[in-house]
Every structure is written in C-alpha cells, then in structure tokens.
Write a protein that holds these residues in place. Structure first.
Motif, PDB file in Angstrom:
ATOM      1  N   GLY A   1      -0.139 -22.062  11.385  1.00  0.00           N
ATOM      2  CA  GLY A   1      -0.784 -20.452  10.299  1.00  0.00           C
ATOM      3  C   GLY A   1      -0.274 -20.824   9.173  1.00  0.00           C
ATOM      4  N   TRP A   2       0.165 -20.957   8.594  1.00  0.00           N
ATOM      5  CA  TRP A   2       0.438 -21.397   7.099  1.00  0.00           C
ATOM      6  C   TRP A   2      -0.760 -21.830   6.094  1.00  0.00           C
ATOM      7  N   LEU A   3      -1.460 -23.250   7.030  1.00  0.00           N
ATOM      8  CA  LEU A   3      -2.403 -23.495   6.829  1.00  0.00           C
ATOM      9  C   LEU A   3      -3.431 -23.404   7.282  1.00  0.00           C
ATOM     10  N   ALA A   4      -3.548 -22.465   7.923  1.00  0.00           N
ATOM     11  CA  ALA A   4      -4.513 -21.758   8.437  1.00  0.00           C
ATOM     12  C   ALA A   4      -5.218 -21.409   7.224  1.00  0.00           C
ATOM     13  N   ARG A   5      -4.550 -20.309   7.156  1.00  0.00           N
ATOM     14  CA  ARG A   5      -4.289 -19.230   6.100  1.00  0.00           C
ATOM     15  C   ARG A   5      -4.739 -19.314   4.539  1.00  0.00           C
ATOM     16  N   TYR A   6      -4.627 -20.700   5.082  1.00  0.00           N
ATOM     17  CA  TYR A   6      -4.495 -20.782   2.955  1.00  0.00           C
ATOM     18  C   TYR A   6      -5.801 -21.462   2.711  1.00  0.00           C
ATOM     19  N   ALA A   7      -6.593 -21.957   4.013  1.00  0.00           N
ATOM     20  CA  ALA A   7      -7.729 -22.595   4.964  1.00  0.00           C
ATOM     21  C   ALA A   7      -8.380 -21.732   4.725  1.00  0.00           C
ATOM     22  N   MET A   8      -8.207 -20.308   4.924  1.00  0.00           N
ATOM     23  CA  MET A   8      -9.386 -19.106   5.274  1.00  0.00           C
ATOM     24  C   MET A   8      -9.309 -18.856   3.710  1.00  0.00           C
ATOM     25  N   LYS A   9      -7.932 -19.668   3.003  1.00  0.00           N
ATOM     26  CA  LYS A   9      -8.785 -18.654   1.565  1.00  0.00           C
ATOM     27  C   LYS A   9      -7.857 -16.772   1.612  1.00  0.00           C
ATOM     28  N   LYS A  10      -7.201 -16.713   2.270  1.00  0.00           N
ATOM     29  CA  LYS A  10      -6.417 -15.387   2.477  1.00  0.00           C
ATOM     30  C   LYS A  10      -5.621 -15.501   1.591  1.00  0.00           C
ATOM     31  N   ASN A  11      -5.974 -13.894   0.481  1.00  0.00           N
ATOM     32  CA  ASN A  11      -4.948 -14.007   0.070  1.00  0.00           C
ATOM     33  C   ASN A  11      -4.192 -13.170   0.040  1.00  0.00           C
ATOM     34  N   SER A  12      -4.067 -12.103   1.264  1.00  0.00           N
ATOM     35  CA  SER A  12      -2.953 -11.400   1.919  1.00  0.00           C
ATOM     36  C   SER A  12      -2.150 -12.244   2.586  1.00  0.00           C
ATOM     37  N   SER A  13      -0.919 -12.012   2.568  1.00  0.00           N
ATOM     38  CA  SER A  13      -0.056 -13.094   3.338  1.00  0.00           C
ATOM     39  C   SER A  13       0.583 -11.602   4.427  1.00  0.00           C
ATOM     40  N   PHE A  14       0.333 -12.255   5.519  1.00  0.00           N
ATOM     41  CA  PHE A  14       1.046 -12.196   7.038  1.00  0.00           C
ATOM     42  C   PHE A  14       2.747 -11.876   6.811  1.00  0.00           C
ATOM     43  N   GLY A  15       3.353 -13.179   5.951  1.00  0.00           N
ATOM     44  CA  GLY A  15       4.150 -13.476   6.697  1.00  0.00           C
ATOM     45  C   GLY A  15       5.046 -14.342   7.130  1.00  0.00           C
ATOM     46  N   VAL A  16       5.874 -14.198   7.223  1.00  0.00           N
ATOM     47  CA  VAL A  16       6.479 -15.695   8.383  1.00  0.00           C
ATOM     48  C   VAL A  16       6.796 -15.755   9.891  1.00  0.00           C
ATOM     49  N   VAL A  17       7.032 -14.421   9.944  1.00  0.00           N
ATOM     50  CA  VAL A  17       6.539 -13.687  11.539  1.00  0.00           C
ATOM     51  C   VAL A  17       4.715 -14.091  11.552  1.00  0.00           C
ATOM     52  N   GLY A  18       4.416 -13.542  10.940  1.00  0.00           N
ATOM     53  CA  GLY A  18       2.857 -13.708  11.262  1.00  0.00           C
ATOM     54  C   GLY A  18       2.041 -14.744  11.591  1.00  0.00           C
ATOM     55  N   ASP A  19       2.697 -15.641   9.784  1.00  0.00           N
ATOM     56  CA  ASP A  19       1.761 -17.251  10.751  1.00  0.00           C
ATOM     57  C   ASP A  19       2.747 -17.840  11.358  1.00  0.00           C
ATOM     58  N   ILE A  20       3.881 -17.445  11.591  1.00  0.00           N
ATOM     59  CA  ILE A  20       4.275 -17.946  13.089  1.00  0.00           C
ATOM     60  C   ILE A  20       3.156 -17.875  14.256  1.00  0.00           C
ATOM     61  N   VAL A  21       3.024 -16.451  14.562  1.00  0.00           N
ATOM     62  CA  VAL A  21       1.535 -16.073  15.780  1.00  0.00           C
ATOM     63  C   VAL A  21       0.576 -15.967  15.549  1.00  0.00           C
ATOM     64  N   ILE A  22       0.414 -16.215  14.259  1.00  0.00           N
ATOM     65  CA  ILE A  22      -1.344 -17.077  13.884  1.00  0.00           C
ATOM     66  C   ILE A  22      -1.440 -18.186  14.575  1.00  0.00           C
ATOM     67  N   GLY A  23       0.002 -19.287  13.907  1.00  0.00           N
ATOM     68  CA  GLY A  23       0.114 -20.517  14.537  1.00  0.00           C
ATOM     69  C   GLY A  23      -0.092 -21.096  15.939  1.00  0.00           C
ATOM     70  N   VAL A  24       0.653 -20.101  16.670  1.00  0.00           N
ATOM     71  CA  VAL A  24       1.173 -20.371  17.792  1.00  0.00           C
ATOM     72  C   VAL A  24       0.105 -19.724  18.406  1.00  0.00           C
ATOM     73  N   MET A  25      -0.295 -18.968  18.541  1.00  0.00           N
ATOM     74  CA  MET A  25      -1.758 -18.099  19.344  1.00  0.00           C
ATOM     75  C   MET A  25      -3.106 -19.212  19.045  1.00  0.00           C
ATOM     76  N   GLY A  26      -2.964 -19.941  17.831  1.00  0.00           N
ATOM     77  CA  GLY A  26      -3.924 -20.798  17.189  1.00  0.00           C
ATOM     78  C   GLY A  26      -3.410 -22.331  17.911  1.00  0.00           C
ATOM     79  N   ALA A  27      -2.412 -22.276  18.131  1.00  0.00           N
ATOM     80  CA  ALA A  27      -2.254 -23.802  19.724  1.00  0.00           C
ATOM     81  C   ALA A  27      -2.899 -23.543  20.797  1.00  0.00           C
ATOM     82  N   LEU A  28      -3.084 -22.328  20.866  1.00  0.00           N
ATOM     83  CA  LEU A  28      -3.307 -21.771  22.654  1.00  0.00           C
ATOM     84  C   LEU A  28      -4.882 -22.118  22.061  1.00  0.00           C
ATOM     85  N   VAL A  29      -5.148 -21.786  21.248  1.00  0.00           N
ATOM     86  CA  VAL A  29      -7.108 -21.511  21.732  1.00  0.00           C
ATOM     87  C   VAL A  29      -7.166 -22.626  20.776  1.00  0.00           C
ATOM     88  N   GLY A  30      -6.427 -23.356  20.246  1.00  0.00           N
ATOM     89  CA  GLY A  30      -6.652 -25.204  19.977  1.00  0.00           C
ATOM     90  C   GLY A  30      -6.980 -25.998  20.899  1.00  0.00           C
TER      91      GLY A  30
END
Length: 87
Positions: free
Chosen positions: A16-45
C-alpha cells in the motif's frame, strides 16, 4: 493468529505504501489505509496473475511485487472513478 497472517499484513502495508508512492498520491490514508489498499491490491494482483496466466512469483519478494502491482491498479481505478464522479 499465525506468522503467515502477520506477514500478510506486513506485505499489505508495504504494498500500500509503495503503491501510494508510485502513484504520487500526496494524501496519506494512514497505516490502516495503506494496509487495506495493500491487502486489496494483493487480491486484485493475484486474481489478475491467474486470469492472464502470468508466471507465478513465489516467496516474499514475489508476493510484494504482485500486491504492489495490484494496489497500483486499484488506486488508478479509484482515481478514475473519483474523476468521473466529480464530472
């Protein structure tokens, strides 16, 4: 809770953190948001790798790559959906 679950959460956080960094997203979802995005991204990937019959990437590093690619696709889709909704 096994050690596999802890690795799943840590990979989700990193993806989630790497994806946010790669997309140059300035607003942070926070640690929990990054985990959710990363876990959902793992399922999508994982789903996309199966659908397109891409070579399986085993191990910790391979899981991180698949999860990060999925999270980037997920963030891109959310960005497109948000722009369409605003228009």
């Amino acid at each position: 809770m096994g050690i596999g679950f802890i690795w799943f959460i840590l990979i989700g956080l990193a993806a989630g953190w790497l994806a946010r960094y790669a997309m140059k997203k300035n607003s942070s979802f926070g640690v929990v948001g990054d985990i959710v995005i990363g876990v959902m991204g793992a399922l999508v990937g994982g789903l996309l790798f199966q659908v397109f019959r891409a070579p399986s990437m085993g191990g910790l590093f391979g899981s991180l790559i698949v999860a990060t690619l999925g999270a980037i696709i997920l963030l891109f889709g959310l960005r497109v959906f948000k722009k369409e909704k605003e228009a």
